[in-house]
Design a protein around this motif. Structure first.
Motif, PDB file in Angstrom:
ATOM      1  N   ILE A 291       0.854  -1.183   0.000  1.00  0.00           N
ATOM      2  CA  ILE A 291       0.000   0.000   0.000  1.00  0.00           C
ATOM      3  C   ILE A 291       0.892   1.236   0.000  1.00  0.00           C
ATOM      4  N   SER A 292       0.640   2.151  -0.929  1.00  0.00           N
ATOM      5  CA  SER A 292       1.374   3.404  -0.995  1.00  0.00           C
ATOM      6  C   SER A 292       0.498   4.515  -0.438  1.00  0.00           C
ATOM      7  N   ASN A 293       1.023   5.231   0.567  1.00  0.00           N
ATOM      8  CA  ASN A 293       0.280   6.315   1.204  1.00  0.00           C
ATOM      9  C   ASN A 293       1.263   7.395   1.647  1.00  0.00           C
ATOM     10  N   PRO A 294       1.928   8.057   0.695  1.00  0.00           N
ATOM     11  CA  PRO A 294       3.012   8.985   1.048  1.00  0.00           C
ATOM     12  C   PRO A 294       2.568  10.194   1.844  1.00  0.00           C
ATOM     13  N   THR A 295       1.293  10.589   1.746  1.00  0.00           N
ATOM     14  CA  THR A 295       0.823  11.756   2.499  1.00  0.00           C
ATOM     15  C   THR A 295       0.315  11.396   3.883  1.00  0.00           C
ATOM     16  N   GLY A 296       0.219  10.090   4.196  1.00  0.00           N
ATOM     17  CA  GLY A 296      -0.335   9.679   5.476  1.00  0.00           C
ATOM     18  C   GLY A 296      -1.811   9.962   5.591  1.00  0.00           C
ATOM     19  N   GLY A 297      -2.517   9.944   4.460  1.00  0.00           N
ATOM     20  CA  GLY A 297      -3.929  10.277   4.449  1.00  0.00           C
ATOM     21  C   GLY A 297      -4.832   9.103   4.749  1.00  0.00           C
ATOM     22  N   ASP A 298      -6.150   9.315   4.567  1.00  0.00           N
ATOM     23  CA  ASP A 298      -7.111   8.255   4.827  1.00  0.00           C
ATOM     24  C   ASP A 298      -7.176   7.310   3.632  1.00  0.00           C
ATOM     25  N   ILE A 299      -8.165   6.442   3.609  1.00  0.00           N
ATOM     26  CA  ILE A 299      -8.249   5.398   2.600  1.00  0.00           C
ATOM     27  C   ILE A 299      -8.366   5.974   1.190  1.00  0.00           C
ATOM     28  N   THR A 300      -8.902   7.170   1.063  1.00  0.00           N
ATOM     29  CA  THR A 300      -9.059   7.766  -0.276  1.00  0.00           C
ATOM     30  C   THR A 300      -7.726   8.226  -0.850  1.00  0.00           C
ATOM     31  N   GLN A 301      -6.694   8.295  -0.018  1.00  0.00           N
ATOM     32  CA  GLN A 301      -5.376   8.750  -0.472  1.00  0.00           C
ATOM     33  C   GLN A 301      -4.415   7.602  -0.740  1.00  0.00           C
ATOM     34  N   THR A 302      -4.878   6.377  -0.609  1.00  0.00           N
ATOM     35  CA  THR A 302      -3.988   5.231  -0.738  1.00  0.00           C
ATOM     36  C   THR A 302      -4.047   4.625  -2.131  1.00  0.00           C
ATOM     37  N   ARG A 303      -2.931   4.087  -2.558  1.00  0.00           N
ATOM     38  CA  ARG A 303      -2.853   3.347  -3.802  1.00  0.00           C
ATOM     39  C   ARG A 303      -2.367   1.934  -3.493  1.00  0.00           C
ATOM     40  N   GLY A 304      -3.043   0.951  -4.031  1.00  0.00           N
ATOM     41  CA  GLY A 304      -2.598  -0.426  -3.883  1.00  0.00           C
ATOM     42  C   GLY A 304      -1.746  -0.816  -5.065  1.00  0.00           C
ATOM     43  N   ILE A 305      -0.628  -1.475  -4.819  1.00  0.00           N
ATOM     44  CA  ILE A 305       0.209  -1.956  -5.913  1.00  0.00           C
ATOM     45  C   ILE A 305       0.379  -3.468  -5.768  1.00  0.00           C
ATOM     46  N   ALA A 306       0.617  -4.113  -6.884  1.00  0.00           N
ATOM     47  CA  ALA A 306       0.814  -5.555  -6.888  1.00  0.00           C
ATOM     48  C   ALA A 306       1.839  -5.917  -7.947  1.00  0.00           C
ATOM     49  N   SER A 307       2.574  -6.996  -7.704  1.00  0.00           N
ATOM     50  CA  SER A 307       3.473  -7.553  -8.713  1.00  0.00           C
ATOM     51  C   SER A 307       3.305  -9.059  -8.704  1.00  0.00           C
ATOM     52  N   TRP A 308       3.600  -9.674  -9.835  1.00  0.00           N
ATOM     53  CA  TRP A 308       3.423 -11.116  -9.936  1.00  0.00           C
ATOM     54  C   TRP A 308       4.268 -11.645 -11.082  1.00  0.00           C
ATOM     55  N   THR A 309       4.351 -12.966 -11.163  1.00  0.00           N
ATOM     56  CA  THR A 309       4.988 -13.621 -12.295  1.00  0.00           C
ATOM     57  C   THR A 309       3.922 -13.918 -13.336  1.00  0.00           C
ATOM     58  N   GLN A 310       4.109 -13.407 -14.532  1.00  0.00           N
ATOM     59  CA  GLN A 310       3.144 -13.548 -15.615  1.00  0.00           C
ATOM     60  C   GLN A 310       3.574 -14.695 -16.537  1.00  0.00           C
ATOM     61  N   TYR A 311       2.644 -15.642 -16.789  1.00  0.00           N
ATOM     62  CA  TYR A 311       2.975 -16.808 -17.596  1.00  0.00           C
ATOM     63  C   TYR A 311       2.224 -16.852 -18.916  1.00  0.00           C
ATOM     64  N   ALA A 312       1.667 -15.767 -19.370  1.00  0.00           N
ATOM     65  CA  ALA A 312       0.937 -15.754 -20.636  1.00  0.00           C
ATOM     66  C   ALA A 312       1.883 -16.083 -21.782  1.00  0.00           C
ATOM     67  N   GLY A 313       1.438 -16.964 -22.673  1.00  0.00           N
ATOM     68  CA  GLY A 313       2.230 -17.319 -23.836  1.00  0.00           C
ATOM     69  C   GLY A 313       3.339 -18.296 -23.567  1.00  0.00           C
ATOM     70  N   GLY A 314       3.401 -18.826 -22.356  1.00  0.00           N
ATOM     71  CA  GLY A 314       4.393 -19.839 -22.025  1.00  0.00           C
ATOM     72  C   GLY A 314       5.756 -19.301 -21.657  1.00  0.00           C
ATOM     73  N   SER A 315       5.975 -17.990 -21.766  1.00  0.00           N
ATOM     74  CA  SER A 315       7.258 -17.390 -21.406  1.00  0.00           C
ATOM     75  C   SER A 315       7.050 -16.465 -20.214  1.00  0.00           C
ATOM     76  N   PRO A 316       7.689 -16.733 -19.077  1.00  0.00           N
ATOM     77  CA  PRO A 316       7.444 -15.919 -17.888  1.00  0.00           C
ATOM     78  C   PRO A 316       7.938 -14.490 -18.040  1.00  0.00           C
ATOM     79  N   SER A 317       7.168 -13.565 -17.519  1.00  0.00           N
ATOM     80  CA  SER A 317       7.557 -12.165 -17.461  1.00  0.00           C
ATOM     81  C   SER A 317       7.029 -11.607 -16.142  1.00  0.00           C
ATOM     82  N   THR A 318       7.333 -10.351 -15.871  1.00  0.00           N
ATOM     83  CA  THR A 318       6.889  -9.718 -14.634  1.00  0.00           C
ATOM     84  C   THR A 318       5.664  -8.857 -14.903  1.00  0.00           C
ATOM     85  N   GLY A 319       4.611  -9.061 -14.115  1.00  0.00           N
ATOM     86  CA  GLY A 319       3.423  -8.239 -14.214  1.00  0.00           C
ATOM     87  C   GLY A 319       3.336  -7.275 -13.048  1.00  0.00           C
ATOM     88  N   TYR A 320       2.704  -6.135 -13.270  1.00  0.00           N
ATOM     89  CA  TYR A 320       2.505  -5.178 -12.190  1.00  0.00           C
ATOM     90  C   TYR A 320       1.160  -4.499 -12.375  1.00  0.00           C
TER      91      TYR A 320
END
Length: 580
Positions: free
Chosen positions: A122-151
């Motif tokens: 969770i990114s919340n650089p201003t220390g604000g409430d829930i409306t000021q937060t951004r959720g980020i995610a990363s994962w291993t992407q396997y589309a097409g049989g070749s792994p890559s990084t998803g975000y």
């Protein structure tokens, strides 16, 4: 390598209850868990997931908490009951400290996702409430049989616009974290090429390849940013300074740090735990999957940073005094101080075969998977791991937690699941603790298991659930443990390493014959220090090794009646290091 795991039919009632809507209530979650097991903690089911596989890496953080917004997020592979693809990524949100949860949205944002092994922050650089937060995610992407990084990112976290993409040519993602305006995640094209991604806006994404991170084979334990300094925890083939001899396995824990928001990274700072007096009995990392060729399974561990800017690492180790392959296994903490590295034992006694005799939720590949969380002020910490419950038959894993303040000892381990016939060998912990108004703290612990199955061998590919407990503790419960010894006690020598002398302390509770000897690394007797009857009491003796060469030595205490049919009734051996 992998065995076929016995399957049982899904419980229709349970599956219907879990999948019935996007809102999963507190009481419904508790009722479902009570069908699973009896427990010392209240568990709430967050959502159903396609299988256990997507959660089963010790480097992941699929659960994140932000103390300013009081928000808890969980990212996971979807279930086809509410998504068109089993490899789509969704997230759930709790705004009441993990009591109730809402399924918010897919993270695909119209992008075709074939995700594996997701992490979130969770990114919340201003220390604000829930409306000021951004959720980020990363994962291993396997589309097409070749792994890559998803975000992906969602802004605002509570119900915002979602954007996702992949970074071709980059393999599996291991973890993600945030700090200030920056968001970070890792990618790996092969074992010798690690990439750190950073961004402030998810439009301009930089890929950083640091020679210092690619100078050795390593496993990423996690990432954290504190006071504008970012840290990456490592287990790898780094070379520590001033060490006695190479470690038997060739792998050490350590970290690298960046003071310019991830643009450049330092050489690895290595923690040779064998030189820490309180941990010197352990001689290598715990390889929790044995006999699997040249592979090593050291990925169980984590990193965090305290209020003084000192790094803390948790990982699992082995004392192989008995022989080169087996020994006493433990979860330990090593941490920086003004005088160098120090360490504490969190839990000792992990079964040698608990992760291989029964594979559990996903091949047993997570191991003890120690996780470390700090509160926002970075003064209180908690550690979560899984290990065998010695009271259960057969020997199965439960989820445990312990906690301490910066100036305190670790609390007694608390079993959070206490199940009799289930093998919960996959757990996670949000990296941030919640500090409550009554001076208590809450740790957010999660585990995953096959839905509707209550036995020891869940099917890793069947639909699963993810349960979370907000475990609250009060730091005044922490006290320095008092050793309770019924008959005998042999302490670790001090100092250790030593040159040329060290002190050995021991206790006997009644008049006993005591034999204390020192042996070299090959088991040859070096000297007899004590060979006489002793009345009850505490004793210490100085061992002068001025005539001996540097190296590893063992001291062994035998106590009891040597003329009895059973001989000495107590034998204990400890390791010490002479470093000239």
């Amino acid at each position: 390598m992998y065995k076929v795991i016995i399957k049982m039919m899904l419980s229709l009632l349970l599956s219907f209850s879990v999948l019935y809507s996007q809102e999963i209530s507190t009481q419904r979650g508790r009722d479902l868990y009570l069908q699973h097991s009896s427990t010392v903690s209240s568990w709430t089911i967050v959502d159903s997931i396609q299988s256990c596989v997507g959660m089963a890496l010790g480097t992941l953080n699929p659960l994140a908490f932000d103390s300013d917004a009081d928000a808890l997020v969980f990212v996971h592979l979807s279930h086809t009951n509410y998504s068109t693809s089993q490899h789509d990524l969704w997230y759930n949100l709790s705004t009441d400290a993990g009591i109730t949860w809402s399924r918010i949205s897919s993270l695909s944002g119209g992008f075709s996702v074939s995700a594996r092994y997701p992490s979130c922050a969770i990114s919340n650089p201003t220390g604000g409430d829930i409306t000021q937060t951004r959720g980020i995610a990363s994962w291993t992407q396997y589309a097409g049989g070749s792994p890559s990084t998803g975000y992906s990112f969602a802004y605002p976290l509570i119900n915002g616009t979602v954007h996702s993409d992949t970074l071709p040519g980059v393999g599996s993602s291991e973890c993600c974290w945030t700090g200030g305006d920056w968001s970070f995640w890792t990618g790996e094209s092969d074992v010798a090429s690690r990439i750190i991604f950073r961004t402030t806006d998810f439009v301009n994404i930089e890929a950083i390849e640091s020679p210092n991170l690619n100078a050795f084979a390593s496993i990423i334990l996690g990432g954290v940013t504190s006071e504008n300094v970012s840290y990456i925890g490592l287990v790898g083939t780094m070379d520590p300074e001033n060490t006695l001899e190479p470690i038997a396995s060739g792998w050490y824990p350590g970290y690298s740090k960046s003071t310019d928001n991830g643009l450049t990274w330092s050489e690895a700072v290595v923690a040779d735990f064998r030189t820490i007096p309180s941990l010197s009995q352990y001689d290598r990392l715990f390889d929790f999957i044995k006999n699997d060729g040249d592979a090593v399974s050291y990925s169980a561990g984590d990193i965090n940073v305290d209020a003084n800017g000192f790094v803390h690492l948790v990982f699992s180790v082995t004392d192989t005094t008995i022989n080169a392959n087996t020994g006493i296994n433990a979860i330990v903490e090593v941490f920086e101080t003004t005088n160098g590295w120090d360490g504490k034992i969190i839990y000792e006694g992990i079964s040698e075969t608990i992760f291989t005799d029964r594979e559990g939720v996903a091949w047993g590949q997570m191991g003890p998977n120690g996780y470390l969380a700090f509160d926002k002020d970075r003064e209180m910490m908690a550690c979560v791991w899984v290990t065998n419950n010695s009271s259960s038959v057969p020997d199965l894993c439960d989820v445990y937690i312990s906690y301490r303040g910066l100036n305190s000892e670790w609390s007694e381990p608390i079993n959070l699941t206490q199940t009799e016939n289930m093998n919960e060998n996959g757990a996670h912990l949000a990296p941030v603790l919640r500090k409550n108004n009554d001076n208590s703290y809450t740790a957010f612990v999660g585990y995953f298991y096959e839905l509707g199955y209550f036995g020891p061998d869940p099917d890793r590919f069947n639909p699963a659930g993810f349960w979370v407990t907000p475990f609250t503790f009060t730091p005044t419960n922490i006290s320095v443990p008092i050793s309770v010894v019924s008959d005998y006690l042999l302490n670790q020598n001090y100092p250790n390493p030593f040159n040329p002398s060290t002190t050995i302390k021991y206790e006997v509770s009644s008049r006993q014959f005591v034999l204390l000897k020192v042996y070299d690394l090959l088991g040859r007797e070096v000297v007899t220090l004590i060979n006489e009857e002793k009345p009850a009491g505490s004793y210490e003796i100085e061992f002068d090794a001025g005539d001996l060469a540097s190296g590893i030595y063992y001291y062994q205490l035998k106590a009891g009646d040597p003329s009895s049919s059973s001989g000495q009734s107590f034998i204990q051996t400890k390791k010490m290091i002479l470093l000239k």
